[in-house]
Design an enzyme around this catalytic site. Structure first.
Site, short mmCIF file in Angstrom:
data_model
loop_
_atom_site.label_atom_id
_atom_site.label_comp_id
_atom_site.label_asym_id
_atom_site.label_seq_id
_atom_site.Cartn_x
_atom_site.Cartn_y
_atom_site.Cartn_z
N ASP A 95 3.82 8.37 -19.17
CA ASP A 95 2.47 7.37 -19.92
C ASP A 95 1.17 8.49 -19.88
O ASP A 95 -0.11 7.65 -20.98
CB ASP A 95 2.61 6.15 -17.98
CG ASP A 95 3.50 4.81 -18.21
OD1 ASP A 95 4.32 4.95 -19.76
OD2 ASP A 95 3.60 4.19 -17.80
N ARG B 57 -2.96 4.79 -3.22
CA ARG B 57 -4.27 4.56 -4.35
C ARG B 57 -5.89 4.35 -4.29
O ARG B 57 -6.73 5.72 -5.10
CB ARG B 57 -4.00 2.81 -4.82
CG ARG B 57 -2.37 2.81 -4.97
CD ARG B 57 -1.80 4.72 -6.01
NE ARG B 57 -0.51 4.11 -7.53
CZ ARG B 57 -0.18 4.87 -7.20
NH1 ARG B 57 -0.08 6.16 -7.02
NH2 ARG B 57 1.22 4.37 -7.93
N ASP C 101 -0.83 -1.85 -8.49
CA ASP C 101 -1.61 -0.74 -7.82
C ASP C 101 -2.87 -0.77 -9.81
O ASP C 101 -3.73 0.22 -8.87
CB ASP C 101 -0.65 0.54 -8.98
CG ASP C 101 0.42 1.42 -8.35
OD1 ASP C 101 0.12 0.82 -7.12
OD2 ASP C 101 1.55 1.48 -8.50
N SER D 280 11.55 3.12 -12.34
CA SER D 280 10.57 3.48 -12.26
C SER D 280 10.50 4.16 -11.36
O SER D 280 10.12 3.35 -10.50
CB SER D 280 9.58 2.53 -12.35
OG SER D 280 8.43 3.03 -11.97
N1 ARG Z 1 5.48 -2.61 -5.20
C1 ARG Z 1 5.14 -1.06 -4.23
C2 ARG Z 1 3.95 -1.53 -4.41
O1 ARG Z 1 3.02 -1.95 -5.58
C3 ARG Z 1 5.28 0.00 -5.03
C4 ARG Z 1 4.83 0.35 -6.54
C5 ARG Z 1 5.60 1.52 -7.08
N2 ARG Z 1 5.74 1.61 -9.11
C6 ARG Z 1 5.99 2.37 -9.09
N3 ARG Z 1 5.99 2.99 -10.28
N4 ARG Z 1 7.41 2.35 -8.77
O2 ARG Z 1 2.87 -1.26 -3.52
#
Ligand code: ARG
Length: 401
Positions: free
Chosen positions: A15, A95, A124, A176
């Site tokens: 991405d 983040r 995110d 992912s």
């Molecule tokens: N659900 C988790 C969060 O919102 C992890 C997201 C992680 N992203 C990924 N591409 N696996 O913090």
């Protein structure tokens, strides 16, 4: 005319790689990438080179590990922040730090906008956008993956046309994954069926219970004001302590989490995590609090822990509310110092001992054996007054036999 600049948070994945030429073309801009080391265990120099080959005019790599632990992970641990009682918030905590590095680079580069690779379905994007807005209200935030409308296959075609190397898919599944030293988040593929047990290839940091050793591992973790300082008597930096715990606990199969989670954007999603150090440290920290905090402090602290976890999860790190919560948490941690002994065995983490110079546990009051100092007769008077309102209400309104 000099082209305007966009600073992109770059992971090296498909991405964000596609985003480099896409941003350059769509916005007629120069793209500068920022990659932050939060302990994701990747070859960051290779990622930097890939950014340059893909068309970035500059590619910056920053080591954010110590800052991540000191300013984000430890405060969240002290607060007991675990989202929906399951998720220690590894991704969510990273983040706001990435947003900060992104903003710093943007100011230095005099950039017109910052960009990130998040899609429009996740949490995110919220954490990045709100984080950047809080730090620099004038900066624009662009999320190419939210705008371009390409499917995964179309992205691959786009990448091929521009000579962008496509990450080789290993194993049966292409999950992912997001990783940093506080944990690993795995999504997609078979995990999207909440009835299905996560396939073994979803895990990378933890062994399955049947491969864990027959013997348990005992650990002693020393805390100072709620922050882990030493492991088995050895003083360690935060990063080293977490790394060591990840491997020690991972070898015992500790730290697997299978969570059906409420996202901020209203979706329920099945999320699998590995957080060996996080699971052990939260258990140990909680145990030390039971020894050093008064009952009411513990009760209130539990409420705040949930608030804190929601706030981190929902992308509100840079808010006055977090500063208020932090002030409370810091105050609660003044005497949370001491040592906790845990036993790791076959996927379980059990606290088996705790001690502290500020322990509120008094042997003389608790013991049923010799040396009992508790005033048994005083209990009678206490109960008489304590039960008074119940007695009166019962007599006048409930007329019990
Ligand atoms: N659900 C988790 C969060 O919102 C992890 C997201 C992680 N992203 C990924 N591409 N696996 O913090």
């Amino acid at each position: 005319m000099v082209k305007r600049k966009i600073v992109l948070a770059y992971s090296g994945g498909l991405d964000t790689s596609v985003a480099i030429p896409w941003l350059a073309e769509k916005y007629d801009a120069q793209v500068v990438t920022v990659t932050v080391d939060v302990g994701q265990g990747r070859d960051l120099e290779a990622i930097r080179q890939k950014a340059l080959q893909t068309g970035a005019v500059r590619a910056v790599v920053v080591d954010g590990r110590e800052t991540f632990v000191r300013e984000f992970v430890w405060p969240a641990l002290q607060a007991g922040a675990i989202y929906e009682e399951q998720y220690p918030l590894a991704t969510a905590l990273s983040r706001p730090l990435l947003a900060r590095y992104l903003v710093e680079a943007a100011l230095q580069e005099e950039a017109w906008a910052v960009a990130h690779g998040c899609t429009g379905k996740g949490n995110d994007q919220v954490r990045f956008d709100v984080g950047v807005q809080a730090l620099t209200p004038h900066l624009r935030v662009i999320a190419p993956a939210r705008e371009w409308g390409m499917s995964r296959d179309e992205e691959k075609t786009y990448a091929q046309k521009r000579g962008i190397p496509i990450p080789q898919e290993q194993g049966r599944h292409t999950y992912s994954v997001d990783e940093n030293l506080w944990g690993r988040a795995i999504e997609g593929e078979d995990l999207e069926d909440p009835w299905r047990e996560p396939p073994e290839d979803a895990y990378a940091w933890t062994v399955p219970v049947h491969k864990a050793p027959a013997e348990p591992t005992y650990l002693e973790i020393e805390f100072q004001e709620g922050v882990p300082r030493a492991l088995n008597g050895e003083e360690l930096s935060g990063v080293a302590l977490i790394n060591q715990l990840n491997s020690l606990a991972g070898e015992q199969g500790v730290g697997r989490i299978d969570h059906l989670e409420n996202r901020l954007v209203g979706i329920k999603s099945r999320e699998v995590y590995e957080a060996p150090a996080g699971v052990v440290l939260h258990a140990a920290h909680r145990a030390l609090e039971t020894l050093t905090l008064g009952k009411e402090q513990q009760r209130l602290r539990a409420l705040f822990a949930q608030q804190y976890a929601d706030l981190v999860y929902n992308g509100l790190w840079y808010s006055a509310f977090r500063e208020d919560l932090d002030a409370f948490v810091r105050s609660t941690q003044r005497f949370v110092s001491g040592t906790v002994r845990v036993r790791l065995h076959k996927g379980s983490c059990t606290v088996v001992g705790r001690r502290s110079p500020y322990s509120l546990y008094q042997f003389g009051l608790a013991t049923y054996g010799k040396g009992d100092q508790f005033d048994h007769m005083a209990a009678e008077g206490f109960i008489k007054i304590y039960g008074l309102p119940v007695r009166i209400q019962s007599q006048t309104q409930q007329k019990k036999v």
